[in-house]
Design a protein around this motif. Sequence first.
Motif, PDB file in Angstrom:
ATOM      1  N   ASP A  54      44.108 -45.179  14.308  1.00  0.00           N
ATOM      2  CA  ASP A  54      44.899 -44.423  15.339  1.00  0.00           C
ATOM      3  C   ASP A  54      45.068 -43.094  15.083  1.00  0.00           C
ATOM      4  OD1 ASP A  54      45.515 -46.835  16.528  1.00  0.00           O
ATOM      5  OD2 ASP A  54      47.375 -47.061  15.036  1.00  0.00           O
ATOM      6  N   TRP A  55      45.058 -42.076  15.857  1.00  0.00           N
ATOM      7  CA  TRP A  55      45.146 -40.579  15.705  1.00  0.00           C
ATOM      8  C   TRP A  55      46.618 -40.265  16.531  1.00  0.00           C
ATOM      9  CZ3 TRP A  55      40.834 -36.710  17.250  1.00  0.00           C
ATOM     10  CH2 TRP A  55      41.141 -35.342  17.083  1.00  0.00           C
ATOM     11  N   LYS A  56      47.468 -39.788  15.671  1.00  0.00           N
ATOM     12  CA  LYS A  56      48.526 -39.184  16.559  1.00  0.00           C
ATOM     13  C   LYS A  56      48.864 -37.604  16.375  1.00  0.00           C
ATOM     14  CE  LYS A  56      52.439 -40.480  13.687  1.00  0.00           C
ATOM     15  NZ  LYS A  56      53.784 -41.019  13.648  1.00  0.00           N
ATOM     16  N   GLU A  57      49.573 -36.969  17.083  1.00  0.00           N
ATOM     17  CA  GLU A  57      49.766 -35.395  16.864  1.00  0.00           C
ATOM     18  C   GLU A  57      51.298 -35.577  16.858  1.00  0.00           C
ATOM     19  OE1 GLU A  57      48.760 -30.841  18.517  1.00  0.00           O
ATOM     20  OE2 GLU A  57      47.955 -32.390  19.523  1.00  0.00           O
ATOM     21  N   HIS A  62      48.406 -33.534  12.451  1.00  0.00           N
ATOM     22  CA  HIS A  62      47.506 -34.653  13.014  1.00  0.00           C
ATOM     23  C   HIS A  62      47.432 -35.732  12.036  1.00  0.00           C
ATOM     24  CE1 HIS A  62      46.136 -32.213  16.289  1.00  0.00           C
ATOM     25  NE2 HIS A  62      45.942 -31.170  15.590  1.00  0.00           N
ATOM     26  N   PHE A  64      46.163 -39.471  11.112  1.00  0.00           N
ATOM     27  CA  PHE A  64      45.176 -40.497  11.245  1.00  0.00           C
ATOM     28  C   PHE A  64      45.824 -41.893  10.443  1.00  0.00           C
ATOM     29  CE2 PHE A  64      43.178 -36.741  12.131  1.00  0.00           C
ATOM     30  CZ  PHE A  64      42.351 -36.875  12.918  1.00  0.00           C
ATOM     31  N   PHE A 117      35.754 -37.643  13.619  1.00  0.00           N
ATOM     32  CA  PHE A 117      36.667 -36.916  14.518  1.00  0.00           C
ATOM     33  C   PHE A 117      36.727 -35.598  14.201  1.00  0.00           C
ATOM     34  CE2 PHE A 117      38.478 -40.934  13.116  1.00  0.00           C
ATOM     35  CZ  PHE A 117      38.837 -41.656  14.190  1.00  0.00           C
ATOM     36  N   LEU A 119      38.155 -32.394  14.838  1.00  0.00           N
ATOM     37  CA  LEU A 119      39.558 -31.701  14.703  1.00  0.00           C
ATOM     38  C   LEU A 119      39.730 -30.347  15.652  1.00  0.00           C
ATOM     39  CD1 LEU A 119      39.848 -31.994  10.552  1.00  0.00           C
ATOM     40  CD2 LEU A 119      40.903 -33.564  12.323  1.00  0.00           C
ATOM     41  N   THR A 138      46.234 -43.516   5.464  1.00  0.00           N
ATOM     42  CA  THR A 138      47.026 -42.323   6.144  1.00  0.00           C
ATOM     43  C   THR A 138      46.278 -41.126   5.857  1.00  0.00           C
ATOM     44  OG1 THR A 138      48.799 -43.627   6.316  1.00  0.00           O
ATOM     45  CG2 THR A 138      48.940 -41.357   6.943  1.00  0.00           C
ATOM     46  N   THR A 140      46.779 -37.201   6.614  1.00  0.00           N
ATOM     47  CA  THR A 140      47.486 -36.241   7.207  1.00  0.00           C
ATOM     48  C   THR A 140      46.952 -34.559   7.307  1.00  0.00           C
ATOM     49  OG1 THR A 140      49.409 -37.338   6.624  1.00  0.00           O
ATOM     50  CG2 THR A 140      49.864 -35.110   7.431  1.00  0.00           C
TER      51      THR A 140
END
Length: 158
Positions: A54-57, A62, A64, A117, A119, A138, A140
């Motif tokens: 999962d990738w959230k901002e 950011h 992962f 990914f 960036l 995780t 970051t």
Amino acid sequence: MSLIPSFFGNRRTNVFDPFSLDIWDPYDGVLTSALSNVPASARETSQFANARIDWKETPEAHVFKADLPGLKKEEVKVEVEEGKILQISGERSKEQEEKNDKWHRIERSSGRFLRRFRLPDNAKVDQVKASMENGVLTVTVPKEEEKKPEAKAIDISG
């Protein structure tokens, strides 16, 4: 099998069940036969290759998150390549077979995985942090603060 699409996985039910969620797949088994010519080592690699991430901002970073059950942090590698490519890789080893063991089912996948990914430009790649807890990796990647345009008051003459 029913002709109603399946949104909930591959459930096999009675063909006369009006609530069945399976569809008839004319290509069922084609992938299996196509992989019969692929060496076993390559099949093992492809089984675990699609690690879910999962990738959230957030406003600050950011983030992962990768589910990697059964892996130790020593078996996972996090790198930043070419300045803007986050690469997460690792390998789950195959369980050792003992001479007297009798396997009934093998469903857990093993092999290598690699995810990359690109960036965004606002990522601070020199400050990336990674942690692993309970099989969840995780990563970051902090973000640079957005520069707000300055508004300069102009005196109106006249």
